[in-house]
Scaffold this motif. Sequence first.
Motif, mmCIF file in Angstrom:
data_model
loop_
_atom_site.group_PDB
_atom_site.id
_atom_site.type_symbol
_atom_site.label_atom_id
_atom_site.label_comp_id
_atom_site.label_asym_id
_atom_site.label_seq_id
_atom_site.Cartn_x
_atom_site.Cartn_y
_atom_site.Cartn_z
ATOM 1 N N MET A 1 58.474 58.054 -9.758
ATOM 2 C CA MET A 1 57.905 58.899 -8.701
ATOM 3 C C MET A 1 56.684 58.477 -8.070
ATOM 4 S SD MET A 1 57.459 63.112 -8.588
ATOM 5 C CE MET A 1 56.030 62.957 -9.682
ATOM 6 N N PHE A 2 56.832 58.461 -6.628
ATOM 7 C CA PHE A 2 55.590 58.225 -6.054
ATOM 8 C C PHE A 2 55.029 59.448 -5.544
ATOM 9 C CE2 PHE A 2 53.016 55.360 -3.482
ATOM 10 C CZ PHE A 2 52.477 56.210 -2.394
ATOM 11 N N HIS A 3 53.651 59.844 -5.750
ATOM 12 C CA HIS A 3 53.083 61.093 -5.233
ATOM 13 C C HIS A 3 51.616 60.354 -4.906
ATOM 14 C CE1 HIS A 3 51.702 65.250 -5.274
ATOM 15 N NE2 HIS A 3 52.566 65.336 -4.358
ATOM 16 N N SER B 1 56.367 69.803 -3.712
ATOM 17 C CA SER B 1 57.000 68.990 -4.502
ATOM 18 C C SER B 1 57.158 67.483 -3.762
ATOM 19 C CB SER B 1 58.385 69.306 -4.792
ATOM 20 O OG SER B 1 59.099 68.393 -5.401
ATOM 21 N N SER B 2 57.258 66.454 -4.273
ATOM 22 C CA SER B 2 57.633 65.257 -4.009
ATOM 23 C C SER B 2 58.923 64.934 -4.075
ATOM 24 C CB SER B 2 56.734 64.034 -4.574
ATOM 25 O OG SER B 2 56.826 64.103 -6.243
ATOM 26 N N ARG B 3 59.798 65.923 -4.634
ATOM 27 C CA ARG B 3 61.201 65.718 -5.132
ATOM 28 C C ARG B 3 61.798 66.124 -3.671
ATOM 29 N NH1 ARG B 3 65.563 68.844 -6.069
ATOM 30 N NH2 ARG B 3 64.033 70.516 -6.518
ATOM 31 N N SER C 1 48.341 68.213 -0.465
ATOM 32 C CA SER C 1 47.498 67.174 -1.075
ATOM 33 C C SER C 1 48.171 66.009 -1.329
ATOM 34 C CB SER C 1 46.685 67.840 -2.293
ATOM 35 O OG SER C 1 47.798 68.174 -3.420
ATOM 36 N N GLY C 2 49.375 65.748 -1.174
ATOM 37 C CA GLY C 2 50.100 64.459 -1.337
ATOM 38 C C GLY C 2 51.151 64.154 -0.660
ATOM 39 N N LEU C 3 51.600 62.863 -0.665
ATOM 40 C CA LEU C 3 52.644 62.454 0.293
ATOM 41 C C LEU C 3 53.690 61.564 -0.508
ATOM 42 C CD1 LEU C 3 50.809 60.976 3.208
ATOM 43 C CD2 LEU C 3 52.034 63.218 3.047
ATOM 44 N N PRO C 4 55.014 61.887 -0.534
ATOM 45 C CA PRO C 4 55.562 62.755 0.345
ATOM 46 C C PRO C 4 55.353 64.400 -0.528
ATOM 47 C CG PRO C 4 57.218 61.692 -0.656
ATOM 48 C CD PRO C 4 56.253 60.885 -1.203
ATOM 49 N N THR C 5 55.480 65.459 0.669
ATOM 50 C CA THR C 5 55.673 66.660 0.213
ATOM 51 C C THR C 5 56.499 67.445 1.059
ATOM 52 O OG1 THR C 5 53.273 66.826 -0.591
ATOM 53 C CG2 THR C 5 54.374 68.883 -0.136
ATOM 54 N N TYR C 6 57.707 68.024 0.368
ATOM 55 C CA TYR C 6 58.780 68.827 0.852
ATOM 56 C C TYR C 6 58.548 70.366 1.007
ATOM 57 C CZ TYR C 6 60.517 63.890 0.644
ATOM 58 O OH TYR C 6 60.703 62.704 0.824
ATOM 59 N N PHE C 7 58.882 70.882 2.040
ATOM 60 C CA PHE C 7 59.171 72.528 1.762
ATOM 61 C C PHE C 7 60.530 72.873 2.368
ATOM 62 C CE2 PHE C 7 54.559 71.693 2.191
ATOM 63 C CZ PHE C 7 53.775 72.754 1.365
ATOM 64 N N LEU C 8 61.032 73.965 2.045
ATOM 65 C CA LEU C 8 62.393 74.477 2.258
ATOM 66 C C LEU C 8 61.868 75.978 2.692
ATOM 67 C CD1 LEU C 8 65.388 73.519 0.040
ATOM 68 C CD2 LEU C 8 65.041 73.092 2.614
ATOM 69 N N VAL C 9 62.452 76.190 3.976
ATOM 70 C CA VAL C 9 62.253 77.709 4.610
ATOM 71 C C VAL C 9 63.459 78.182 4.591
ATOM 72 C CG1 VAL C 9 61.377 79.150 6.335
ATOM 73 C CG2 VAL C 9 60.327 76.833 5.690
ATOM 74 N N LYS D 1 62.430 57.443 1.014
ATOM 75 C CA LYS D 1 63.085 58.781 0.902
ATOM 76 C C LYS D 1 63.663 58.983 2.296
ATOM 77 C CE LYS D 1 61.056 60.668 -3.216
ATOM 78 N NZ LYS D 1 60.486 61.662 -4.083
ATOM 79 N N MET D 2 63.154 58.430 3.426
ATOM 80 C CA MET D 2 63.477 58.868 4.546
ATOM 81 C C MET D 2 64.918 58.716 5.037
ATOM 82 S SD MET D 2 60.138 58.146 6.929
ATOM 83 C CE MET D 2 60.623 58.824 8.495
ATOM 84 N N PRO D 3 65.643 57.516 4.448
ATOM 85 C CA PRO D 3 67.055 57.490 4.835
ATOM 86 C C PRO D 3 68.083 58.662 4.227
ATOM 87 C CG PRO D 3 66.223 55.392 4.122
ATOM 88 C CD PRO D 3 65.129 56.231 3.798
ATOM 89 N N GLU D 4 67.511 59.400 3.047
ATOM 90 C CA GLU D 4 68.052 60.443 2.440
ATOM 91 C C GLU D 4 67.760 61.829 3.443
ATOM 92 O OE1 GLU D 4 67.539 61.039 -1.895
ATOM 93 O OE2 GLU D 4 66.165 59.056 -1.712
ATOM 94 N N VAL D 5 66.497 62.039 3.858
ATOM 95 C CA VAL D 5 66.153 62.880 4.691
ATOM 96 C C VAL D 5 66.995 62.667 5.956
ATOM 97 C CG1 VAL D 5 64.549 63.960 6.218
ATOM 98 C CG2 VAL D 5 63.713 62.979 3.835
ATOM 99 N N GLN D 6 67.177 61.588 6.507
ATOM 100 C CA GLN D 6 68.000 61.269 7.699
ATOM 101 C C GLN D 6 69.556 61.760 7.587
ATOM 102 O OE1 GLN D 6 67.310 60.362 10.897
ATOM 103 N NE2 GLN D 6 69.549 60.343 11.606
#
Length: 391
Positions: free
Chosen positions: A1-3, A376-378, A357-365, A300-305
């Motif tokens: 895991m990269f963070h 989370s970096s997951r 404070s880190g990359l990548p960081t994800y939020f869900l709303v 991870k950007m292909p998964e985001v796409q």
Amino acid sequence: MFHSRFRHAWQILLIAALVSHASGVFAIEAMPRVAPVPADIDTSGFGEGWEASVDYPVIEGVSDNNLVCRLWVDQGWLHVERRSEEGLEWRLALAEIEQGVYPVVSVFESVPALEVSYDNRRYAVRDNSVVVRAIRQRSDDRPTFVPQGLVPADQQAQRGYSQSLSGFIFSGWELGSWFCVGSGPDSKQWDTFVRLNPTQLVEPGHGFGSMLDGLAQAHHGETWAYDDGELLIAEYRAAALARAALAQKRIRENLPGSEPPVITASKWLNTTGPLDRSAFDGKVVLIDFWATSCGGCIAKMPEVQKLHEAYADDGLLVIGVHTESGGETCEPFLAKRGFTYPIAIDTGETAVAYGVSGLPTYFLVDRGGKVVTGYSSRLPSEEEIQRLLAE
């Protein structure tokens, strides 16, 4: 895991080559070496009672004014300390002085850093406002001071110590609102002191230990110190970074379950105009903090796409927030890679508002406009997104 961890833009530039003790390395282009510049100090009268001071370079907005390195001679030893507007940050007895040998101070003009050396660098301390490193003269006769004198007696509490095989005690104290460490002949007399971390930032804990070669160690939260009686290395929180970390802690405690902060962008890409808060209405929103310099983000950007393509028609809004630093690389990068979801180039305010404070960081709303997951970096799974879309 990269963070990749970071605390401030200037710190990224300053220690880009250091390994992050989270779980990765901040990927950034190599920065040019910052050369030290000799500072002007008056060494006439160098000897018992001599004193001098040098101001640290000030970086507007990220380091304190009135940040000073003080040098003085007491009991035949050269002492060095760092003070901010909030008091003593570190102090040590460096070396026994010799006739005709004078200290040299150098500053690093583009960062709040300096070096003090003595006896042609045989003994030296270098501080970059994040990590202090020192080679002191090893001696059983180093002058000591009493740490309890730093704050009133009713604000002191010893929190542990380790017995070094080299013959000194490495101990930790809560002095006021700070956790501090020091080494000396016993836990009540120190010849080295580092104000390590605010007591409120103790997560994930604190502790002490020692190794067979005489190296003593301590950690408190994300800060740490190592000492073998000669070599000292400590990553500490300077006052300016401590204030930023405490503010970030408050944001992280309060943001889950609340409305997400507004995304403040200097430029929007892959969209016809800025996405304000109304764009979130009735949507499940995935926010991805990233940078073109972050290898883990790009992986991870292909998964985001794919999530964007699969669920946009069902009510998922994906927004990428690129760091302020390197924002000019974003548009050609997207054109080459073919990512099509909206991207905001951060002004720097958004990452601060979210406490990132880190990359990548994800939020869900969720559809109700509340943050349900974050920090989370997951990358959230399809199942998590499907569940929120079904609500």
